[in-house]
Motif scaffolding. Structure first.
Motif, PDB file in Angstrom:
ATOM      1  N   GLN A 185      46.627  28.899  37.308  1.00  0.00           N
ATOM      2  CA  GLN A 185      46.422  28.933  35.864  1.00  0.00           C
ATOM      3  C   GLN A 185      45.163  28.150  35.516  1.00  0.00           C
ATOM      4  OE1 GLN A 185      49.411  31.403  34.652  1.00  0.00           O
ATOM      5  NE2 GLN A 185      48.159  30.280  33.188  1.00  0.00           N
ATOM      6  N   LEU A 186      44.259  28.755  34.759  1.00  0.00           N
ATOM      7  CA  LEU A 186      43.084  28.084  34.224  1.00  0.00           C
ATOM      8  C   LEU A 186      43.239  28.077  32.707  1.00  0.00           C
ATOM      9  CD1 LEU A 186      40.371  26.744  34.717  1.00  0.00           C
ATOM     10  CD2 LEU A 186      39.297  28.997  34.669  1.00  0.00           C
ATOM     11  N   GLY A 187      43.719  26.929  32.179  1.00  0.00           N
ATOM     12  CA  GLY A 187      44.105  26.891  30.771  1.00  0.00           C
ATOM     13  C   GLY A 187      45.351  27.731  30.595  1.00  0.00           C
ATOM     14  N   MET A 188      45.279  28.716  29.720  1.00  0.00           N
ATOM     15  CA  MET A 188      46.421  29.610  29.486  1.00  0.00           C
ATOM     16  C   MET A 188      46.310  30.903  30.288  1.00  0.00           C
ATOM     17  SD  MET A 188      48.337  27.977  27.401  1.00  0.00           S
ATOM     18  CE  MET A 188      49.459  29.264  26.842  1.00  0.00           C
ATOM     19  N   ALA A 189      45.194  31.091  30.971  1.00  0.00           N
ATOM     20  CA  ALA A 189      44.954  32.371  31.637  1.00  0.00           C
ATOM     21  C   ALA A 189      45.088  32.245  33.143  1.00  0.00           C
ATOM     22  CB  ALA A 189      43.571  32.891  31.281  1.00  0.00           C
ATOM     23  N   PRO A 190      45.766  33.189  33.776  1.00  0.00           N
ATOM     24  CA  PRO A 190      45.810  33.204  35.244  1.00  0.00           C
ATOM     25  C   PRO A 190      44.495  33.747  35.788  1.00  0.00           C
ATOM     26  CG  PRO A 190      47.055  35.042  34.365  1.00  0.00           C
ATOM     27  CD  PRO A 190      46.587  34.251  33.177  1.00  0.00           C
ATOM     28  N   VAL A 191      44.001  33.121  36.858  1.00  0.00           N
ATOM     29  CA  VAL A 191      42.768  33.569  37.492  1.00  0.00           C
ATOM     30  C   VAL A 191      42.975  33.594  39.002  1.00  0.00           C
ATOM     31  CG1 VAL A 191      41.277  32.656  35.662  1.00  0.00           C
ATOM     32  CG2 VAL A 191      41.814  31.225  37.648  1.00  0.00           C
ATOM     33  N   TYR A 192      42.061  34.264  39.681  1.00  0.00           N
ATOM     34  CA  TYR A 192      42.042  34.312  41.137  1.00  0.00           C
ATOM     35  C   TYR A 192      40.737  33.700  41.598  1.00  0.00           C
ATOM     36  CZ  TYR A 192      45.433  37.706  39.613  1.00  0.00           C
ATOM     37  OH  TYR A 192      46.472  38.296  38.959  1.00  0.00           O
ATOM     38  N   MET A 193      40.780  32.973  42.704  1.00  0.00           N
ATOM     39  CA  MET A 193      39.597  32.243  43.149  1.00  0.00           C
ATOM     40  C   MET A 193      39.465  32.306  44.664  1.00  0.00           C
ATOM     41  SD  MET A 193      38.538  28.284  42.334  1.00  0.00           S
ATOM     42  CE  MET A 193      37.020  27.583  42.974  1.00  0.00           C
ATOM     43  N   ALA A 194      38.235  32.485  45.111  1.00  0.00           N
ATOM     44  CA  ALA A 194      37.917  32.441  46.540  1.00  0.00           C
ATOM     45  C   ALA A 194      36.809  31.411  46.745  1.00  0.00           C
ATOM     46  CB  ALA A 194      37.468  33.814  47.038  1.00  0.00           C
ATOM     47  N   PHE A 195      36.927  30.601  47.785  1.00  0.00           N
ATOM     48  CA  PHE A 195      35.885  29.625  48.093  1.00  0.00           C
ATOM     49  C   PHE A 195      35.948  29.260  49.567  1.00  0.00           C
ATOM     50  CE2 PHE A 195      39.571  27.297  46.486  1.00  0.00           C
ATOM     51  CZ  PHE A 195      39.766  26.290  47.415  1.00  0.00           C
ATOM     52  N   LEU A 196      34.854  28.678  50.048  1.00  0.00           N
ATOM     53  CA  LEU A 196      34.718  28.355  51.464  1.00  0.00           C
ATOM     54  C   LEU A 196      34.590  26.847  51.635  1.00  0.00           C
ATOM     55  CD1 LEU A 196      34.345  30.194  54.089  1.00  0.00           C
ATOM     56  CD2 LEU A 196      31.941  29.523  53.968  1.00  0.00           C
ATOM     57  N   ARG A 197      35.263  26.314  52.659  1.00  0.00           N
ATOM     58  CA  ARG A 197      35.111  24.902  53.021  1.00  0.00           C
ATOM     59  C   ARG A 197      34.648  24.805  54.474  1.00  0.00           C
ATOM     60  NH1 ARG A 197      39.812  20.887  51.737  1.00  0.00           N
ATOM     61  NH2 ARG A 197      41.216  22.531  52.426  1.00  0.00           N
ATOM     62  N   PHE A 198      33.803  23.817  54.708  1.00  0.00           N
ATOM     63  CA  PHE A 198      33.247  23.581  56.035  1.00  0.00           C
ATOM     64  C   PHE A 198      34.078  22.523  56.746  1.00  0.00           C
ATOM     65  CE2 PHE A 198      30.343  20.891  58.621  1.00  0.00           C
ATOM     66  CZ  PHE A 198      29.969  21.826  59.569  1.00  0.00           C
ATOM     67  N   MET A 199      34.458  22.800  58.000  1.00  0.00           N
ATOM     68  CA  MET A 199      35.246  21.843  58.761  1.00  0.00           C
ATOM     69  C   MET A 199      34.315  20.843  59.432  1.00  0.00           C
ATOM     70  SD  MET A 199      38.437  24.091  60.210  1.00  0.00           S
ATOM     71  CE  MET A 199      39.396  22.612  60.602  1.00  0.00           C
ATOM     72  N   GLY A 200      33.883  19.873  58.639  1.00  0.00           N
ATOM     73  CA  GLY A 200      32.956  18.842  59.073  1.00  0.00           C
ATOM     74  C   GLY A 200      32.560  18.025  57.861  1.00  0.00           C
ATOM     75  N   ASP A 201      31.566  17.167  58.016  1.00  0.00           N
ATOM     76  CA  ASP A 201      31.167  16.284  56.931  1.00  0.00           C
ATOM     77  C   ASP A 201      30.216  16.968  55.955  1.00  0.00           C
ATOM     78  OD1 ASP A 201      32.537  13.779  57.414  1.00  0.00           O
ATOM     79  OD2 ASP A 201      31.333  13.608  59.234  1.00  0.00           O
TER      80      ASP A 201
END
Length: 249
Positions: free
Chosen positions: A146-162
């Motif tokens: 939920q983003l505020g009152m609206a449902p959203v979908y999100m994709a993002f990337l994380r790096f396994m390191g510093d």
């Protein structure tokens, strides 16, 4: 205590505030002489066995250990409150064996996400996929919240390191259908940043529900999203100093 016996703060709580030598009640009397001795000590970082070569005065050591690059990483899996920590090879094996995460090799991806009832978001974490490219590991997250009152979908990337290493890479994400598309390009965040911190900073591809259902087509009662993307490494141009992309095949 009043008789001059000394005890560290950690042990003080374990002896019910009584001096273990004379049984007198312990106060809050500082021993300045021993504090000076502690200040003069030089000790290795507690992560020396993991590769940290640094040696610090006692009080500087404590501060350093909170940001030491050799400190263990937290498990990046967001589907449960996993308390496992370790180095990157250990966490990769943990994600594969214990969380049954999909593992892929290569720097491009093409994933299809299907959900029968797209109205049920309830902060649901849908999927984590791990990619191995350029000798590194990356976590692709896709979820609904939920983003505020609206449902959203999100994709993002994380790096396994510093974080400093993460800045050497870039990635793009794309989702679309029926003549429309959304794209995102950015730098992956380090897994030092928690999944929730990255999500709540909106640092990724965000798809509003109406647009997601439009991309899905049909009667708009089932979510069918295809997310494509790629990862590349930024290389320093020896002539001009600017970064140039290094794409893997």
């Amino acid at each position: 205590c009043r008789n001059g016996h000394t005890l560290c703060s950690t042990c003080k709580t374990r002896v019910q505030n009584r001096c273990p030598t004379c049984r007198q009640e312990l106060g809050d009397i500082r021993c300045l002489a021993l504090e000076k001795v502690a200040e003069s000590l030089e000790l290795p970082c507690k992560y020396f066995s993991l590769g940290c070569p640094e040696i610090f005065p006692y009080y500087s050591k404590v501060k350093h250990e909170t940001i030491c690059n050799f400190r263990p990483y937290n498990c990046p899996y967001a589907g449960s409150e996993c308390s496992v920590t370790g180095d990157i090879p250990y966490l990769v094996a943990h994600l594969r064996d214990d969380h049954k995460v999909d593992m892929h090799s290569g720097c491009t991806f093409n994933h299809r996400y299907v959900k029968s009832n797209p109205r049920e978001v309830e902060n649901a974490t849908w999927m984590l996929t791990v990619f191995h490219c350029f000798g590194q590991y990356f976590c692709l997250h896709f979820e609904a919240f939920q983003l505020g009152m609206a449902p959203v979908y999100m994709a993002f990337l994380r790096f396994m390191g510093d974080e400093m290493e993460a800045r050497n890479y870039s990635y793009s994400l794309e989702v679309g259908g029926y003549g429309r598309k959304l794209t995102w390009e950015g730098t992956p965040r380090s897994v030092r940043d928690s999944h929730r911190k990255v999500r709540d900073s909106h640092d990724g591809l965000i798809i509003q529900r109406n647009m997601a259902l439009f991309f899905s087509g049909g009667d708009r009662k089932e979510l069918k999203l295809r997310v494509t993307g790629r990862i590349w490494k930024e290389q320093q141009n020896p002539d001009g100093g600017a970064c140039i992309p290094n794409l893997c095949s």
